[in-house]
Write an enzyme that holds these catalytic residues in place. Structure first.
Site, short mmCIF file in Angstrom:
data_model
loop_
_atom_site.label_atom_id
_atom_site.label_comp_id
_atom_site.label_asym_id
_atom_site.label_seq_id
_atom_site.Cartn_x
_atom_site.Cartn_y
_atom_site.Cartn_z
N SER A 138 19.71 86.96 29.27
CA SER A 138 18.54 87.82 29.07
C SER A 138 17.24 87.03 28.91
CB SER A 138 18.75 88.71 27.84
OG SER A 138 18.98 87.92 26.70
N HIS B 76 14.50 87.40 21.54
CA HIS B 76 13.80 86.79 22.67
C HIS B 76 12.37 86.36 22.33
CE1 HIS B 76 16.78 89.74 24.21
NE2 HIS B 76 17.15 88.68 24.90
N ASP C 32 11.23 90.07 20.10
CA ASP C 32 12.16 90.98 19.42
C ASP C 32 13.17 90.14 18.62
OD1 ASP C 32 13.98 90.01 21.24
OD2 ASP C 32 14.20 91.89 22.35
#
Ligand SMILES: *[C@@H]1O[C@H](CO)[C@@H](O)[C@H](O)[C@H]1NC(C)=O
Ligand SMILES: *[C@@H]1O[C@H](CO)[C@@H](O)[C@H](O)[C@H]1NC(C)=O
Ligand SMILES: *[C@@H]1O[C@H](CO)[C@@H](O)[C@H](O)[C@H]1NC(C)=O
Length: 370
Positions: free
Chosen positions: A38, A337, A334
């Site tokens: 991600s 990340h 967040d």
């Protein structure tokens, strides 16, 4: 008057020259191929049944094309490296790719929740593991072979000039080893043995990538996961406690893996003819970012800009949730990340840094010319 006009003409000439050169400027390499999780996924998970998806606002709030599936407020580290390499526009996700000439510019195979181990990230739903990402690259190479009319020499020559980016392993710790209620790996293996198992699989996957034609490969190390808001929130559960302490048990486990990556890079360079592997030390970069946060312009290093609960790190950023206003002051977007502001620093270190601590044995800029 006359001199004003000639100044104006010079300016005009300079402006049109700039326009022409920027329209004609070509990337430093023919193609850029991205593998990972991600941290660099740019939409491959959008069509999958998974919780590891970010194609909703406020994800992408600072990205020109909005919420594309990137797990940040703006660009990822791979986006910024693509720009440093001279690419205009972004490298598209494999999930959106068509069998056309444009795939020669590069593709992004990265998938949120993906890992080196096949079962890693299953707790979040569907994703592409690294093994599947390399298989997808194999499919792309078959299309390329047709584009080159079956000329293997031409194909090999083209691929040998491309840059490959592989950032893998975070989820093997986050969504596997350090999730003992769902995965048995931490009962079955010591941190040392688990790192060895990961490195063995990673070696096999990267050897497959080499066999498909990759020669210039940047391996991105795993960052200090013990310091991300999600782990800070889990680790420092006492409300009265100082919640900035990293989980060093996790960081130590990752340091073992990263050390193995450096050895793997040396081994590849010695054993795989024509290969040029480098190691990008984001673990050290993230330490530097925290230590010198103020000088980089960061004020908040222990909380996500968007999220819920302790450190904004217990639940990830939810659809239409209001994020913080000053996103360039936050290290984390967040629970997991980095913000675009942090990604810019990671990317620039990988591309420009001449310190062997940041990029070994060379940086991406040098890899282009190697
Ligand atoms: C493949 O391409 C190379 C380089 O352009 C050329 O020299 C060679 O003749 C081609 N081989 C075939 C079989 O067409
Ligand atoms: C929390 O811990 C950090 C790192 O040890 C320290 O720099 C900071 O001053 C502490 N904050 C409080 C409020 O105790
Ligand atoms: C960010 O902005 C908010 C609201 O404008 C403010 O309350 C907060 O203190 C700011 N934080 C930083 C780190 O500048």
């Amino acid at each position: 008057m006359g001199s004003n006009i000639s100044n104006l003409m010079i300016l005009f000439f300079a402006m049109s020259f700039l326009r022409v050169t920027s329209a004609w400027s070509v990337p430093q390499v023919p193609g850029f191929f991205i593998f990972g999780d991600s941290l660099v996924d740019n939409g491959n998970n959008n069509g999958l049944l998974t919780l590891a998806r970010a194609n909703y606002l406020p994800y992408g709030i600072d990205f020109p094309e909005g919420s594309s599936g990137r797990f940040s407020n703006g660009r990822t580290m791979a986006d910024i490296i693509a720009q440093l390499l001279g690419f205009r526009g972004y490298i598209p996700p494999y999930a959106d790719a068509r069998a056309s000439l444009s795939i020669l510019r590069g593709l992004n195979f990265a998938s949120g929740a993906g890992g080196i181990r096949e079962e890693t990230g299953d707790n979040l739903g569907q994703h592409y593991s690294l093994t599947e990402q390399v298989e997808n690259f194999g499919n792309a190479v078959r299309v390329m072979r047709r584009i080159f009319r079956g000329n293997s020499t031409k194909l090999a020559d083209y691929l040998s000039k491309c840059i490959f980016f592989s950032g893998m392993g975070s989820n093997d710790y986050l969504n596997n080893y350090f999730m003992p209620n769902l995965y048995s790996s931490s009962y079955d293996y010591s941190t040392k043995t688990f790192a060895a198992i990961l490195l063995e699989e990673y070696t096999r996957q990267l050897t497959n990538l080499y066999d498909l034609g990759a020669r210039k490969v940047a391996i991105i190390g795993v960052g200090q996961i013990g310091c991300i808001p999600y782990e800070l929130a889990r680790y420092n559960t006492d409300e009265s406690e100082n919640r900035t302490h990293c989980n060093e048990k996790i960081n130590k486990a990752i340091a073992i893996f990263n050390k193995g990556l450096v050895k793997m890079v040396d081994r590849f360079n010695a054993q795989l003819p024509g290969s040029k592997f480098i190691y990008v030390n984001t673990f050290e970069s993230s330490k530097d970012l925290v230590k010198n946060a103020a000088s980089y312009g960061f004020e908040v290093i222990d909380k996500g800009c968007c999220g819920v609960g302790r450190n904004n790190g217990q639940i990830t950023c939810l659809p239409l949730q209001q994020p913080c206003d000053n996103r360039t002051k936050y290290l984390f977007w967040d629970a997991f990340h980095p913000t675009e502001a942090a990604n810019i620093i990671y990317a620039k270190k990988a591309y420009y840094s001449t310190s062997h601590t940041d990029a070994y044995p060379m940086n991406i800029r040098q890899l282009v010319m190697a």
